[in-house]
Write a protein that holds these residues in place. Structure first.
Motif, PDB file in Angstrom:
ATOM      1  N   GLY A 135     -31.137  49.645  34.579  1.00 33.18           N
ATOM      2  CA  GLY A 135     -31.485  50.146  35.729  1.00 33.18           C
ATOM      3  C   GLY A 135     -29.855  50.562  36.462  1.00 33.18           C
ATOM      4  N   ASN A 136     -28.800  50.008  35.807  1.00 33.88           N
ATOM      5  CA  ASN A 136     -27.594  50.874  36.238  1.00 33.88           C
ATOM      6  C   ASN A 136     -27.078  51.910  35.683  1.00 33.88           C
ATOM      7  OD1 ASN A 136     -27.219  48.104  37.510  1.00 33.88           O
ATOM      8  ND2 ASN A 136     -26.079  47.263  36.107  1.00 33.88           N
ATOM      9  N   ARG A 137     -28.195  52.866  35.798  1.00 36.42           N
ATOM     10  CA  ARG A 137     -27.931  54.082  35.278  1.00 36.42           C
ATOM     11  C   ARG A 137     -26.922  54.976  36.246  1.00 36.42           C
ATOM     12  NH1 ARG A 137     -32.955  57.449  33.541  1.00 36.42           N
ATOM     13  NH2 ARG A 137     -32.421  56.710  31.332  1.00 36.42           N
ATOM     14  N   SER A 138     -25.803  55.562  35.509  1.00 35.21           N
ATOM     15  CA  SER A 138     -24.886  56.317  36.253  1.00 35.21           C
ATOM     16  C   SER A 138     -25.521  57.836  36.348  1.00 35.21           C
ATOM     17  CB  SER A 138     -23.681  56.436  35.640  1.00 35.21           C
ATOM     18  OG  SER A 138     -23.976  56.956  34.159  1.00 35.21           O
ATOM     19  N   PRO A 139     -25.042  58.650  37.348  1.00 36.97           N
ATOM     20  CA  PRO A 139     -25.852  59.763  37.694  1.00 36.97           C
ATOM     21  C   PRO A 139     -25.308  60.696  36.506  1.00 36.97           C
ATOM     22  CG  PRO A 139     -23.971  59.531  39.296  1.00 36.97           C
ATOM     23  CD  PRO A 139     -24.140  58.065  38.333  1.00 36.97           C
ATOM     24  N   SER A 140     -26.126  61.755  36.030  1.00 40.01           N
ATOM     25  CA  SER A 140     -25.748  62.572  35.044  1.00 40.01           C
ATOM     26  C   SER A 140     -25.031  63.846  35.376  1.00 40.01           C
ATOM     27  CB  SER A 140     -27.117  62.968  34.338  1.00 40.01           C
ATOM     28  OG  SER A 140     -27.799  63.694  35.092  1.00 40.01           O
ATOM     29  N   ASP A 141     -25.111  64.153  36.816  1.00 38.64           N
ATOM     30  CA  ASP A 141     -24.417  65.337  37.280  1.00 38.64           C
ATOM     31  C   ASP A 141     -23.083  64.863  37.562  1.00 38.64           C
ATOM     32  OD1 ASP A 141     -23.740  67.561  38.619  1.00 38.64           O
ATOM     33  OD2 ASP A 141     -24.553  67.033  40.398  1.00 38.64           O
TER      34      ASP A 141
ATOM     35  N   GLY B 218     -20.786  66.215  39.345  1.00 39.69           N
ATOM     36  CA  GLY B 218     -20.562  66.142  40.805  1.00 39.69           C
ATOM     37  C   GLY B 218     -20.701  65.027  41.616  1.00 39.69           C
ATOM     38  N   GLU B 219     -22.082  64.295  41.213  1.00 42.33           N
ATOM     39  CA  GLU B 219     -22.478  62.993  41.714  1.00 42.33           C
ATOM     40  C   GLU B 219     -21.435  61.957  41.432  1.00 42.33           C
ATOM     41  OE1 GLU B 219     -26.640  62.188  41.076  1.00 42.33           O
ATOM     42  OE2 GLU B 219     -27.228  64.108  41.380  1.00 42.33           O
ATOM     43  N   ARG B 220     -21.259  62.040  39.974  1.00 44.58           N
ATOM     44  CA  ARG B 220     -20.091  61.111  39.455  1.00 44.58           C
ATOM     45  C   ARG B 220     -18.799  61.015  40.207  1.00 44.58           C
ATOM     46  NH1 ARG B 220     -20.313  61.111  33.052  1.00 44.58           N
ATOM     47  NH2 ARG B 220     -20.208  59.108  33.051  1.00 44.58           N
ATOM     48  N   PHE B 221     -18.276  62.172  40.340  1.00 51.19           N
ATOM     49  CA  PHE B 221     -17.099  62.382  41.085  1.00 51.19           C
ATOM     50  C   PHE B 221     -17.222  61.649  42.445  1.00 51.19           C
ATOM     51  CE2 PHE B 221     -14.069  64.805  43.638  1.00 51.19           C
ATOM     52  CZ  PHE B 221     -12.817  64.481  42.960  1.00 51.19           C
ATOM     53  N   ALA B 222     -18.152  62.279  43.279  1.00 52.81           N
ATOM     54  CA  ALA B 222     -18.635  61.641  44.637  1.00 52.81           C
ATOM     55  C   ALA B 222     -18.569  60.256  44.627  1.00 52.81           C
ATOM     56  CB  ALA B 222     -19.810  62.380  45.017  1.00 52.81           C
ATOM     57  N   GLY B 223     -18.980  59.869  43.543  1.00 46.38           N
ATOM     58  CA  GLY B 223     -19.085  57.998  43.667  1.00 46.38           C
ATOM     59  C   GLY B 223     -17.805  57.623  43.462  1.00 46.38           C
ATOM     60  N   LEU B 224     -17.038  58.081  42.484  1.00 43.43           N
ATOM     61  CA  LEU B 224     -15.727  57.443  42.325  1.00 43.43           C
ATOM     62  C   LEU B 224     -15.086  57.776  43.497  1.00 43.43           C
ATOM     63  CD1 LEU B 224     -15.113  59.041  38.773  1.00 43.43           C
ATOM     64  CD2 LEU B 224     -15.349  56.595  39.411  1.00 43.43           C
ATOM     65  N   ILE B 225     -14.895  58.761  44.402  1.00 43.08           N
ATOM     66  CA  ILE B 225     -14.179  59.007  45.728  1.00 43.08           C
ATOM     67  C   ILE B 225     -14.815  58.261  46.691  1.00 43.08           C
ATOM     68  CG2 ILE B 225     -13.892  60.714  47.503  1.00 43.08           C
ATOM     69  CD1 ILE B 225     -12.261  61.466  45.075  1.00 43.08           C
TER      70      ILE B 225
ATOM     71  N   GLN C 112     -15.986  55.134  46.113  1.00 41.44           N
ATOM     72  CA  GLN C 112     -15.439  53.582  45.804  1.00 41.44           C
ATOM     73  C   GLN C 112     -14.080  53.445  46.133  1.00 41.44           C
ATOM     74  OE1 GLN C 112     -16.388  53.245  41.598  1.00 41.44           O
ATOM     75  NE2 GLN C 112     -18.487  52.539  41.921  1.00 41.44           N
ATOM     76  N   ALA C 113     -13.133  54.628  45.973  1.00 39.65           N
ATOM     77  CA  ALA C 113     -11.890  54.584  46.278  1.00 39.65           C
ATOM     78  C   ALA C 113     -11.628  54.546  47.970  1.00 39.65           C
ATOM     79  CB  ALA C 113     -11.275  55.958  45.665  1.00 39.65           C
ATOM     80  N   LEU C 114     -12.485  55.040  48.405  1.00 37.39           N
ATOM     81  CA  LEU C 114     -12.419  55.048  49.961  1.00 37.39           C
ATOM     82  C   LEU C 114     -12.768  53.628  50.454  1.00 37.39           C
ATOM     83  CD1 LEU C 114     -13.482  58.438  51.218  1.00 37.39           C
ATOM     84  CD2 LEU C 114     -11.356  57.668  51.111  1.00 37.39           C
ATOM     85  N   LYS C 115     -13.767  52.977  50.016  1.00 41.88           N
ATOM     86  CA  LYS C 115     -14.251  51.569  50.309  1.00 41.88           C
ATOM     87  C   LYS C 115     -13.197  50.613  50.183  1.00 41.88           C
ATOM     88  CE  LYS C 115     -19.097  52.118  49.841  1.00 41.88           C
ATOM     89  NZ  LYS C 115     -20.112  51.998  49.014  1.00 41.88           N
ATOM     90  N   GLY C 116     -12.431  50.886  48.837  1.00 40.30           N
ATOM     91  CA  GLY C 116     -11.421  49.878  48.263  1.00 40.30           C
ATOM     92  C   GLY C 116     -10.177  49.930  49.198  1.00 40.30           C
TER      93      GLY C 116
END
Length: 194
Positions: free
Chosen positions: A172-178, A180-187, A189-193
């Motif tokens: 169930g911890n499937r990462s997005p295949s797009d 762009g979505e992966r990059f947005a997720g990384l950004i 996380q970085a902003l939350k951190g």
């Protein structure tokens, strides 16, 4: 040679004396440094003399070989040359047959297996010509005896099928295949951190 005799006479040879062991048998003869040094000097001197003699005799041995070669008859020299030439020719023919076998072993997974299994001398006629038909027949026979040496076509190999239940996608911890979505997720996380 007289030097050796003088050297050997001038160095005293160690004297080994047998002593009766004590009643308990634990006493041994103590180490005598002078005697050990004398024995070592004697052995070093002998080795040095032998090295000198070897250096003196090497040119004589070379000259003796030259004289022996000079005394050979012309026929003997030509016979030696002929033998050496035949050995070189045989080696070249074996290499040519091995190359031909390897080239004709297209149906083998590893053509070196065929080269190592066949006797190169069996495929040369009296004139020194390579018999390709005999090689082809021997290769076909070899494949019949050892079918596991045959090359598999691309369709013959089974490719592994991916199993989607393995790894992070199965829990169930499937990462997005797009991307762009992966990059947005990384950004994110970085902003939350911060």
């Amino acid at each position: 040679m007289p030097e050796n005799e003088e050297t050997e006479q001038s160095v005293e040879e160690p004297q080994v004396t047998e002593t009766a062991p004590e009643a308990d048998g634990t006493e041994e003869e103590p180490f005598d440094r002078k005697r050990a040094e004398a024995a070592l000097k004697k052995k070093n001197s002998e080795a040095e003399n032998l090295r000198k003699r070897l250096k003196e005799l090497e040119p004589l041995a070379k000259r003796a070989q030259e004289l022996e070669d000079a005394q050979k008859t012309e026929a003997e020299r030509l016979n030696d040359q002929l033998t050496a030439a035949r050995e070189r020719a045989d080696k070249a023919v074996r290499a040519a047959v091995a190359s031909k076998v390897e080239a004709l072993a297209r149906d083998f997974a590893d053509p070196e297996d065929a080269v190592g299994s066949l006797d190169p001398s069996a495929f040369i006629d009296d004139d020194g010509v390579i018999d390709t038909d005999a090689i082809k027949a021997a290769l076909a026979d070899l494949l019949k005896r050892k079918p596991h040496w045959a090359r598999q076509d691309e369709g013959g190999f089974r490719r592994p099928a991916p199993d989607r239940t393995q790894g992070s996608s199965g829990n169930g911890n499937r990462s997005p295949s797009d991307p762009g979505e992966r990059f947005a997720g990384l950004i994110a996380q970085a902003l939350k951190g911060r």
